[in-house]
Design an enzyme around this catalytic site. Structure first.
Site, PDB file in Angstrom:
ATOM      1  N   TYR A 163     -36.368  53.559  31.313  1.00 16.72           N
ATOM      2  CA  TYR A 163     -37.048  54.431  30.496  1.00 16.72           C
ATOM      3  C   TYR A 163     -36.496  55.626  30.444  1.00 16.72           C
ATOM      4  O   TYR A 163     -36.389  56.459  31.206  1.00 16.72           O
ATOM      5  CB  TYR A 163     -38.650  54.463  31.336  1.00 16.72           C
ATOM      6  CG  TYR A 163     -39.697  55.574  30.588  1.00 16.72           C
ATOM      7  CD1 TYR A 163     -39.597  55.748  29.067  1.00 16.72           C
ATOM      8  CD2 TYR A 163     -40.182  56.303  31.324  1.00 16.72           C
ATOM      9  CE1 TYR A 163     -40.277  56.583  28.519  1.00 16.72           C
ATOM     10  CE2 TYR A 163     -41.049  57.251  30.901  1.00 16.72           C
ATOM     11  CZ  TYR A 163     -41.253  57.273  29.138  1.00 16.72           C
ATOM     12  OH  TYR A 163     -42.071  58.197  28.590  1.00 16.72           O
TER      13      TYR A 163
ATOM     14  N   ASP B  44     -37.105  51.563  26.634  1.00 13.91           N
ATOM     15  CA  ASP B  44     -37.517  52.704  25.631  1.00 13.91           C
ATOM     16  C   ASP B  44     -36.413  53.627  25.915  1.00 13.91           C
ATOM     17  O   ASP B  44     -36.282  54.339  26.724  1.00 13.91           O
ATOM     18  CB  ASP B  44     -38.724  53.412  26.165  1.00 13.91           C
ATOM     19  CG  ASP B  44     -39.041  54.415  25.417  1.00 13.91           C
ATOM     20  OD1 ASP B  44     -38.458  54.659  24.428  1.00 13.91           O
ATOM     21  OD2 ASP B  44     -40.400  55.040  25.489  1.00 13.91           O
TER      22      ASP B  44
END
Length: 314
Positions: A161, A200
């Site tokens: 992330y 992400d």
């Protein structure tokens, strides 16, 4: 991990809520929820040289594991049945991870941010990895729970992330330092065996990766600096697997703000990726976006991987 607490004689509302969610999931019929009824959960994709896939990997920024678990949307995994799945932005410490999200049949690994309710990642794997590590071996970058690396026989899987540059780009300088350190970390892994980066990445690489490129050039996720850093990753021997299969596809997004009905209008961004060591791309049978799956401001993405040529399935 099992957490025991001394009984006070009162029911813990959070615990009771988790029990109810678990019961609801257990009682759920096999009818597929309407928002992903059209998905093919048993795809027949093959590699370019005709090999069947053997491993299904899913990545999803859930924007809070407790919220998505309380909805029916976490049942997506019941139908997708991935061999491995990576979660980002769980916003949850391991000790607070909902029981209903601890799916049976998986080894589960957590990396929690020091700041409560912030960032954090989790990795679920049917097959126990050869090894699991946390962070990128740089102290200043390893307190937000952003990376879990699982080693398998033929590849490393890096669940990540990436930090957001923030409103008014207040973290852009830090983000660029992080980008450089993360690339160096992945390159070291790549020297040993191929790497699959899943997660992400908080950047839309090109103008076809977001709906409104002209008005976002000075916003986090589409600055020239962030896009340049992503290009540097690709030039270092990694491949954006989705673009390898769909080089000119438009309107393919993985994130939509909750504001202004963006998802319904498909005003989105493609910021979730499987970035793969280029030499592994021959083993990739598919890289897809599960855009119809609701429950977060992101949707899941899926990668189908075949065993190396000449190697039998386990």
């Amino acid at each position: 991990a099992v957490v025991s607490t001394q009984s006070t004689g009162k029911k813990d509302p959070a615990e009771e809520g988790n029990k109810k969610v678990k019961q609801d999931i257990e009682k759920e019929e096999e009818e597929i929820p309407s928002d992903f009824a059209d998905l093919d959960f048993d795809p027949t994709n093959k590699t370019a040289d005709g090999r069947d896939w053997s491993t299904k990997i899913v990545s999803w920024n859930v924007n809070g594991i407790r919220a998505v678990t309380k909805s029916e949307k976490f049942s997506y995994f019941k139908f997708e049945k991935p061999d491995i799945f990576c979660l980002q932005e769980t916003k949850c410490a391991e000790s607070d991870f909902p029981e209903a999200a601890k799916l049976a049949g998986y080894h589960i690994y957590y990396n929690s941010a020091e700041k409560k309710g912030y960032s954090s990642t989790a990795l679920f794997s049917k097959k126990k990895p050869l090894s699991v590590s946390y962070g990128i071996e740089v102290e200043e970058h390893d307190n937000e729970g952003r990376v879990i690396t699982a080693e398998y026989e033929n590849f490393y899987l890096v669940n990540v992330y990436v930090p957001n540059s923030g409103q008014k780009l207040v973290r852009l300088d830090y983000r660029r330092t992080w980008n450089s350190a993360f690339l160096q970390y992945c390159q070291k892994l790549d020297e040993k065996k191929g790497v699959i980066i899943a997660g992400d990445l908080n950047v839309a690489h090109t103008e076809i990766d977001l709906a409104n490129p002209k008005t976002n050039k000075k916003n986090a996720g589409f600055t020239a600096e962030e896009r340049e850093d992503f290009s540097t990753w690709l030039e270092a021997g990694f491949t954006d697997s989705f673009r390898e299969f769909y080089p000119e596809k438009t309107g393919a997004y993985t994130f939509w703000t909750y504001m202004g009905g963006a998802r319904k209008k498909n005003v989105g961004w493609r910021i979730d990726y499987f970035v793969v060591s280029s030499r592994l791309m021959a083993d990739v049978a598919a890289s897809e976006i599960r855009e119809s799956v609701l429950g977060s401001d992101h949707c899941p993405i899926m990668l189908l991987l075949a065993n190396p040529a000449g190697e039998k399935e386990n």
